[in-house]
Write a protein that holds these residues in place. Structure first.
Motif, mmCIF file in Angstrom:
data_model
loop_
_atom_site.group_PDB
_atom_site.id
_atom_site.type_symbol
_atom_site.label_atom_id
_atom_site.label_comp_id
_atom_site.label_asym_id
_atom_site.label_seq_id
_atom_site.Cartn_x
_atom_site.Cartn_y
_atom_site.Cartn_z
ATOM 1 N N PHE A 81 -8.203 75.017 42.094
ATOM 2 C CA PHE A 81 -7.774 74.433 40.823
ATOM 3 C C PHE A 81 -6.715 75.291 40.119
ATOM 4 C CE2 PHE A 81 -12.090 72.677 41.510
ATOM 5 C CZ PHE A 81 -11.767 71.329 41.516
ATOM 6 N N PHE A 82 -5.667 75.619 40.875
ATOM 7 C CA PHE A 82 -4.631 76.511 40.367
ATOM 8 C C PHE A 82 -3.833 75.882 39.224
ATOM 9 C CE2 PHE A 82 -5.215 77.799 44.862
ATOM 10 C CZ PHE A 82 -5.689 79.076 44.628
ATOM 11 N N GLN A 83 -3.571 74.578 39.299
ATOM 12 C CA GLN A 83 -2.806 73.925 38.243
ATOM 13 C C GLN A 83 -3.599 73.887 36.940
ATOM 14 O OE1 GLN A 83 0.357 73.304 38.613
ATOM 15 N NE2 GLN A 83 0.168 74.008 40.729
ATOM 16 N N LEU A 84 -4.896 73.654 37.042
ATOM 17 C CA LEU A 84 -5.738 73.686 35.847
ATOM 18 C C LEU A 84 -5.716 75.072 35.204
ATOM 19 C CD1 LEU A 84 -8.903 71.548 36.657
ATOM 20 C CD2 LEU A 84 -7.537 71.429 34.576
ATOM 21 N N ARG A 85 -5.779 76.108 36.027
ATOM 22 C CA ARG A 85 -5.751 77.468 35.500
ATOM 23 C C ARG A 85 -4.433 77.743 34.780
ATOM 24 N NH1 ARG A 85 -9.677 80.651 38.696
ATOM 25 N NH2 ARG A 85 -10.267 79.396 40.489
ATOM 26 N N GLN A 86 -3.324 77.291 35.398
ATOM 27 C CA GLN A 86 -2.006 77.600 34.851
ATOM 28 C C GLN A 86 -1.663 76.740 33.639
ATOM 29 O OE1 GLN A 86 0.793 77.252 38.069
ATOM 30 N NE2 GLN A 86 -0.169 78.860 39.288
ATOM 31 N N GLN A 87 -1.951 75.457 33.732
ATOM 32 C CA GLN A 87 -1.507 74.538 32.689
ATOM 33 C C GLN A 87 -2.538 74.331 31.576
ATOM 34 O OE1 GLN A 87 0.542 70.956 34.118
ATOM 35 N NE2 GLN A 87 0.585 71.841 36.179
ATOM 36 N N LEU A 129 -3.192 67.903 25.530
ATOM 37 C CA LEU A 129 -2.074 67.512 26.393
ATOM 38 C C LEU A 129 -1.687 66.066 26.110
ATOM 39 C CD1 LEU A 129 -3.103 69.099 29.808
ATOM 40 C CD2 LEU A 129 -1.483 69.990 28.129
ATOM 41 N N ALA A 130 -0.417 65.852 25.817
ATOM 42 C CA ALA A 130 0.068 64.495 25.563
ATOM 43 C C ALA A 130 0.173 63.706 26.854
ATOM 44 C CB ALA A 130 1.419 64.543 24.852
ATOM 45 N N GLU A 131 0.546 64.379 27.929
ATOM 46 C CA GLU A 131 0.623 63.737 29.250
ATOM 47 C C GLU A 131 0.306 64.767 30.313
ATOM 48 O OE1 GLU A 131 4.715 62.903 30.719
ATOM 49 O OE2 GLU A 131 5.280 63.328 28.642
ATOM 50 N N LEU A 132 -0.105 64.275 31.470
ATOM 51 C CA LEU A 132 -0.519 65.157 32.551
ATOM 52 C C LEU A 132 0.544 65.185 33.643
ATOM 53 C CD1 LEU A 132 -4.258 64.069 32.937
ATOM 54 C CD2 LEU A 132 -3.311 65.856 31.467
ATOM 55 N N ALA A 133 0.951 66.379 34.028
ATOM 56 C CA ALA A 133 1.852 66.512 35.171
ATOM 57 C C ALA A 133 1.134 66.001 36.417
ATOM 58 C CB ALA A 133 2.265 67.970 35.340
ATOM 59 N N ASN A 175 -2.763 66.285 37.421
ATOM 60 C CA ASN A 175 -3.568 65.066 37.474
ATOM 61 C C ASN A 175 -4.360 64.973 38.772
ATOM 62 O OD1 ASN A 175 -4.323 62.554 36.160
ATOM 63 N ND2 ASN A 175 -3.183 61.534 37.787
ATOM 64 N N VAL A 176 -3.781 65.454 39.864
ATOM 65 C CA VAL A 176 -4.491 65.447 41.151
ATOM 66 C C VAL A 176 -5.769 66.277 41.052
ATOM 67 C CG1 VAL A 176 -4.386 66.270 43.541
ATOM 68 C CG2 VAL A 176 -2.458 65.011 42.577
ATOM 69 N N GLU A 177 -5.658 67.448 40.426
ATOM 70 C CA GLU A 177 -6.827 68.316 40.308
ATOM 71 C C GLU A 177 -7.852 67.737 39.338
ATOM 72 O OE1 GLU A 177 -4.808 72.587 41.485
ATOM 73 O OE2 GLU A 177 -5.706 72.345 39.514
ATOM 74 N N ILE A 178 -7.389 67.115 38.279
ATOM 75 C CA ILE A 178 -8.321 66.508 37.330
ATOM 76 C C ILE A 178 -9.076 65.346 37.980
ATOM 77 C CG2 ILE A 178 -8.448 65.148 35.192
ATOM 78 C CD1 ILE A 178 -6.254 66.995 34.084
ATOM 79 N N LYS A 179 -8.387 64.585 38.807
ATOM 80 C CA LYS A 179 -9.056 63.505 39.542
ATOM 81 C C LYS A 179 -10.118 64.070 40.478
ATOM 82 C CE LYS A 179 -6.975 59.765 38.064
ATOM 83 N NZ LYS A 179 -7.747 58.749 37.293
ATOM 84 N N ARG A 180 -9.843 65.223 41.059
ATOM 85 C CA ARG A 180 -10.827 65.854 41.928
ATOM 86 C C ARG A 180 -12.052 66.281 41.115
ATOM 87 N NH1 ARG A 180 -14.380 66.221 45.646
ATOM 88 N NH2 ARG A 180 -14.977 68.341 46.218
ATOM 89 N N VAL A 181 -11.825 66.852 39.946
ATOM 90 C CA VAL A 181 -12.944 67.232 39.080
ATOM 91 C C VAL A 181 -13.757 65.994 38.708
ATOM 92 C CG1 VAL A 181 -13.609 68.193 36.847
ATOM 93 C CG2 VAL A 181 -11.740 69.241 38.143
ATOM 94 N N GLU A 182 -13.069 64.911 38.381
ATOM 95 C CA GLU A 182 -13.761 63.674 38.020
ATOM 96 C C GLU A 182 -14.653 63.193 39.161
ATOM 97 O OE1 GLU A 182 -12.695 59.404 35.914
ATOM 98 O OE2 GLU A 182 -11.183 60.373 37.166
ATOM 99 N N SER A 183 -14.154 63.275 40.383
ATOM 100 C CA SER A 183 -14.951 62.828 41.530
ATOM 101 C C SER A 183 -16.170 63.717 41.736
ATOM 102 C CB SER A 183 -14.092 62.797 42.799
ATOM 103 O OG SER A 183 -13.769 64.100 43.247
ATOM 104 N N ILE A 184 -16.034 65.008 41.434
ATOM 105 C CA ILE A 184 -17.177 65.919 41.524
ATOM 106 C C ILE A 184 -18.208 65.559 40.455
ATOM 107 C CG2 ILE A 184 -17.918 68.318 41.173
ATOM 108 C CD1 ILE A 184 -15.221 69.160 42.441
#
Length: 199
Positions: free
Chosen positions: A101-107, A118-122, A126-135
């Motif tokens: 989850f490197f993007q989550l850590r950075q952004q 966040l107004a919008e997700l890069a 968004n790919v990592e957030i979708k992965r968290v949602e699936s978990i």
């Protein structure tokens, strides 16, 4: 046992949460990671120069996953499911968060202070957030498995971070996220983290 923790360190908070779940008594030594000489101070306690570290007599356990496994053994398996396959799955979920989850850590860096939602997700975030949602959708409710464990300790900190940035889920994933946010032990951990700042 002495748990070496860092201010505003999510790894340290996860280890602290797991100690509480496992009912392992530890004393905390808090390192201010914002000080210029923090690394020199930390190296006197942790050979890796990282937090958390656990000093047990003459031994030092210097990685959060290893610390949690030690707590699990000390508590006769309190941190992981009794089912063999679920236990392996739980370990893989903890490892995924520990090293990914490197993007989550950075952004979306962890912060105890108010942050701008966040107004919008890069797209990469968004790919990592979708992965968290699936978990989160896998949770048996109110915890990931039969009772609170290492997975909940790890992902509750992430649930808190996501909410800070205005990221919340719907459906089963949202129920698990809210369950973690309402978890008294997470709220206690956040209070403890605020106290670490004053040390």
């Amino acid at each position: 046992m002495e748990l070496i923790v860092g201010r505003d360190s999510t790894w340290s908070l996860r280890a602290w949460l797991c100690a509480k779940i496992a009912k392992v008594e530890v004393n905390e030594l808090i390192i201010d990671l914002t000080k210029p000489d923090y690394k020199q101070t930390l190296l006197s306690y942790s050979p890796s120069g990282l937090v958390p570290a656990l000093n047990v007599g003459e031994s030092v356990i210097h990685d959060s996953l290893a610390i949690i496994e030690f707590f699990n053994e000390q508590s006769s398996g309190a941190l992981f499911p009794t089912d063999e396959l679920q236990r392996a799955e739980a370990r893989s979920l903890c490892s995924e968060l520990h090293s990914g989850f490197f993007q989550l850590r950075q952004q979306c860096p962890f912060s105890l202070d108010p942050v701008e939602p966040l107004a919008e997700l890069a797209s990469d975030l968004n790919v990592e957030i979708k992965r968290v949602e699936s978990i989160f959708e896998q949770a048996q409710q109110p915890f990931m498995y039969q009772h609170a464990g290492a997975v909940d300790a790890f992902y509750s900190i992430l649930a808190f971070r996501l909410q800070s940035y205005g990221i919340t889920f719907n459906g089963k994933a949202g129920e698990y996220q809210q369950s973690l946010l309402n978890w008294p032990l997470l709220n206690q951990a956040i209070e403890v983290a605020m106290e670490w700042r004053k040390s």
